[in-house]
Design a protein around this motif. Structure first.
Motif, short mmCIF file in Angstrom:
data_model
loop_
_atom_site.label_atom_id
_atom_site.label_comp_id
_atom_site.label_asym_id
_atom_site.label_seq_id
_atom_site.Cartn_x
_atom_site.Cartn_y
_atom_site.Cartn_z
N ALA A 1 28.19 32.11 32.16
CA ALA A 1 27.99 31.57 31.57
C ALA A 1 28.19 32.78 30.27
CB ALA A 1 26.94 31.19 31.29
N LEU A 2 28.39 34.09 30.46
CA LEU A 2 28.72 34.50 29.80
C LEU A 2 30.23 34.75 28.70
CD1 LEU A 2 27.10 37.75 30.22
CD2 LEU A 2 26.79 36.97 28.24
N ARG A 3 30.81 34.82 30.36
CA ARG A 3 32.62 34.99 30.13
C ARG A 3 33.10 34.19 29.74
NH1 ARG A 3 37.08 35.67 29.09
NH2 ARG A 3 38.51 35.92 30.44
N PHE B 1 36.63 39.80 32.64
CA PHE B 1 35.99 39.87 30.96
C PHE B 1 36.97 40.77 30.05
CE2 PHE B 1 31.81 38.84 32.33
CZ PHE B 1 31.18 38.38 31.22
N PRO B 2 37.57 40.92 29.31
CA PRO B 2 38.25 41.73 27.55
C PRO B 2 38.26 42.69 27.47
CG PRO B 2 37.73 39.43 26.78
CD PRO B 2 37.03 39.62 27.96
N ARG C 1 35.80 33.17 25.85
CA ARG C 1 37.09 32.66 25.68
C ARG C 1 37.03 32.44 25.13
NH1 ARG C 1 40.48 32.47 28.90
NH2 ARG C 1 38.94 33.22 30.95
N PRO C 2 36.54 31.47 24.14
CA PRO C 2 36.42 30.83 22.74
C PRO C 2 36.45 31.23 21.54
CG PRO C 2 35.21 29.13 23.99
CD PRO C 2 34.96 31.08 24.78
N ALA C 3 35.38 32.64 21.49
CA ALA C 3 35.53 33.92 20.80
C ALA C 3 36.63 34.60 20.62
CB ALA C 3 34.61 34.74 21.01
N THR D 1 40.75 52.51 33.82
CA THR D 1 39.91 53.12 35.18
C THR D 1 39.49 52.29 35.96
OG1 THR D 1 40.83 54.85 34.54
CG2 THR D 1 39.35 54.33 37.25
N ALA D 2 37.99 51.36 34.59
CA ALA D 2 37.07 50.74 35.19
C ALA D 2 37.47 49.33 35.61
CB ALA D 2 35.79 51.03 34.12
N LYS D 3 38.72 49.28 35.33
CA LYS D 3 39.30 47.57 35.04
C LYS D 3 39.87 47.72 36.79
CE LYS D 3 41.74 43.67 33.38
NZ LYS D 3 40.09 42.34 32.92
N LEU D 4 40.44 48.90 36.84
CA LEU D 4 41.07 48.89 38.09
C LEU D 4 40.36 49.20 39.42
CD1 LEU D 4 44.01 48.72 40.42
CD2 LEU D 4 43.38 51.80 39.43
N ARG D 5 39.28 49.92 38.91
CA ARG D 5 37.77 50.26 40.17
C ARG D 5 37.14 49.15 40.81
NH1 ARG D 5 37.49 52.75 44.39
NH2 ARG D 5 35.31 53.89 44.73
#
Length: 191
Positions: A170-172, A37-38, A176-178, A43-47
């Motif tokens: 589905a959320l992910r 998720f972009p 992407r198109p958005a 830190t949250a992404k790394l963790r």
């Protein structure tokens, strides 16, 4: 040593290792989707990546233990060839084959992730997206062959984990198109 191994409650351990492997792999897969998720940054992404990796390695190890204990089980022992060669198990050969194929898939995922710096990104992603069918195989194996699958709580756990992964995917996919369309809109405004 052999007496100790034979005296273990192997059937109980086989069941628990199978369930623990499935739950750990679910956590790893859910975190892998969340990692993409972009909105997740810093830190949250790394963790998230660290726990994703840990959960997948743990799940793969637990799945290996689940399979290996079948060799010493006194209730329904498996021969090595039944574990290693799909469709050769004396009991439920198709459903056991699904478990064997899922195990090989897990090992392939872990291996290709460990050497991803040597692979082209598209090739690594192709291998990594095999996580979806591998997870589906593990789900079918556990749901249809697991001795605990008749229990309502276990059925609910399988349904909930599948639903969460479908929802996250589905959320992910919706994000992407958005992003692409917003990028196109920005280019159109500039042009």
């Amino acid at each position: 040593m052999v007496h100790f191994l034979i005296s273990l409650p192997s059937w109980t351990l086989i069941r628990w290792f199978g369930l623990a492997a499935y739950i750990s792999l679910f956590i790893g897969m859910a975190l892998g989707i969340l990692y993409s998720f972009p909105q997740l940054k810093g830190t949250a992404k790394l963790r998230t990546m660290q726990i994703h990796t840990l959960a997948n390695h743990l799940g793969t190890g637990l799945a290996l233990l689940h399979a290996l204990l079948l060799v010493i089980d006194a209730y329904m022992p498996f021969d090595w060839h039944e574990l290693l060669i799909p469709f050769t198990a004396g009991h439920s050969p198709g459903l056991n084959a699904i478990g064997t194929i899922a195990m090989y898939g897990l090992l392939l995922l872990v291996f290709t992730t460990d050497i991803r710096h040597k692979l082209k990104r598209k090739l690594w992603l192709a291998f990594h997206f095999l996580a979806y069918p591998i997870f589906a195989l593990a789900l079918v194996h556990g749901l249809l062959l697991g001795s605990d699958s008749a229990q309502q709580m276990i059925k609910m756990m399988y349904a909930a984990t599948a639903a969460v992964l479908i929802l996250l995917t589905a959320l992910r996919a919706g994000i992407r198109p958005a992003q692409k369309s917003s990028g196109k809109m920005a280019k159109m405004k500039q042009g």
